[in-house]
Scaffold this motif. Structure first.
Motif, PDB file in Angstrom:
ATOM      1  N   GLY A 130       5.213   0.057  -2.883  1.00 29.88           N
ATOM      2  CA  GLY A 130       5.557  -1.296  -3.368  1.00 29.88           C
ATOM      3  C   GLY A 130       4.619  -2.228  -3.114  1.00 29.88           C
ATOM      4  O   GLY A 130       3.550  -2.466  -2.572  1.00 29.88           O
ATOM      5  N   THR A 131       5.222  -3.509  -3.521  1.00 35.22           N
ATOM      6  CA  THR A 131       4.607  -4.726  -3.170  1.00 35.22           C
ATOM      7  C   THR A 131       4.996  -5.706  -1.955  1.00 35.22           C
ATOM      8  O   THR A 131       6.425  -5.150  -1.325  1.00 35.22           O
ATOM      9  CB  THR A 131       4.182  -5.612  -4.148  1.00 35.22           C
ATOM     10  N   GLY A 169      10.284  -4.028   6.395  1.00 32.48           N
ATOM     11  CA  GLY A 169      10.811  -2.802   5.814  1.00 32.48           C
ATOM     12  C   GLY A 169       9.923  -2.142   4.847  1.00 32.48           C
ATOM     13  O   GLY A 169       9.193  -2.917   4.160  1.00 32.48           O
ATOM     14  N   ILE A 170       9.560  -1.024   4.894  1.00 33.94           N
ATOM     15  CA  ILE A 170       8.798  -0.191   3.564  1.00 33.94           C
ATOM     16  C   ILE A 170       9.410  -0.527   2.161  1.00 33.94           C
ATOM     17  O   ILE A 170      10.726  -0.275   2.096  1.00 33.94           O
ATOM     18  CB  ILE A 170       8.613   1.296   3.844  1.00 33.94           C
ATOM     19  N   GLU A 195      -5.434   2.946  -7.801  1.00 32.98           N
ATOM     20  CA  GLU A 195      -6.565   2.145  -7.128  1.00 32.98           C
ATOM     21  C   GLU A 195      -6.190   0.753  -6.725  1.00 32.98           C
ATOM     22  O   GLU A 195      -7.031  -0.179  -6.224  1.00 32.98           O
ATOM     23  CB  GLU A 195      -7.685   1.706  -8.134  1.00 32.98           C
ATOM     24  N   GLU A 196      -4.712   0.347  -6.897  1.00 32.40           N
ATOM     25  CA  GLU A 196      -4.091  -0.808  -6.434  1.00 32.40           C
ATOM     26  C   GLU A 196      -3.779  -0.666  -4.847  1.00 32.40           C
ATOM     27  O   GLU A 196      -2.805   0.251  -4.590  1.00 32.40           O
ATOM     28  CB  GLU A 196      -3.285  -1.339  -7.048  1.00 32.40           C
ATOM     29  N   TYR A 197      -4.308  -1.581  -4.125  1.00 33.57           N
ATOM     30  CA  TYR A 197      -3.716  -1.577  -2.613  1.00 33.57           C
ATOM     31  C   TYR A 197      -3.383  -3.269  -2.282  1.00 33.57           C
ATOM     32  O   TYR A 197      -3.529  -3.833  -3.027  1.00 33.57           O
ATOM     33  CB  TYR A 197      -4.968  -1.169  -1.676  1.00 33.57           C
ATOM     34  N   GLU A 198      -2.535  -2.991  -1.284  1.00 35.19           N
ATOM     35  CA  GLU A 198      -2.209  -4.295  -0.661  1.00 35.19           C
ATOM     36  C   GLU A 198      -2.389  -4.349   0.759  1.00 35.19           C
ATOM     37  O   GLU A 198      -2.143  -3.308   1.543  1.00 35.19           O
ATOM     38  CB  GLU A 198      -0.633  -4.608  -1.062  1.00 35.19           C
TER      39      GLU A 198
END
Length: 122
Positions: free
Chosen positions: A51-52, A59-60, A70-73
């Protein structure tokens, strides 16, 4: 593989027993390892899986299956909360299960675009 660690740093593996549903069912051993990012790097994890809003110590989040692989945060799941300095590798939900689920990225890396807090690695 995970046993060698990433970015040249070894990992510590911890076995965790999970009880079966029935009284006679054998216990299952889950693979859990804590991975620490080397100095000068920061952890980033897939938005699709975690998630974001990866707030440090938070928490996760819930997976967002509609997001790109390909989207990372910034920040990764580590011991049930988000951390910038490492992540938990395992075979259970809420852990980094594949080598590219969580990455240690050099601070100041320029091979990506940051949009609304989400890093798309180039």
């Amino acid at each position: 593989g995970y046993g060698d660690g990433f970015c040249g740093h070894p990992m510590t593996a911890v076995g965790q027993l999970q009880r079966g549903r029935a009284a006679h069912a054998p216990a299952r051993v889950a693979f859990i390892a804590e991975k620490h990012c080397p100095e000068g790097t920061i952890c980033a994890s897939k938005v699709k899986l975690f998630g974001t809003n990866h707030l440090l110590g938070g928490g996760i989040g819930q997976a967002d299956e509609q997001r790109s692989d390909e989207e990372y945060e910034w920040n990764c799941p580590a011991s049930g909360q988000f951390s910038s300095g490492g992540y938990t590798v395992g075979d259970t939900k809420g852990t980094c299960q594949q080598p590219d689920d969580c990455l240690c990225i050099p601070r100041g890396a320029t091979k990506g675009n940051l949009t609304d807090g989400t890093e798309r690695l180039g």
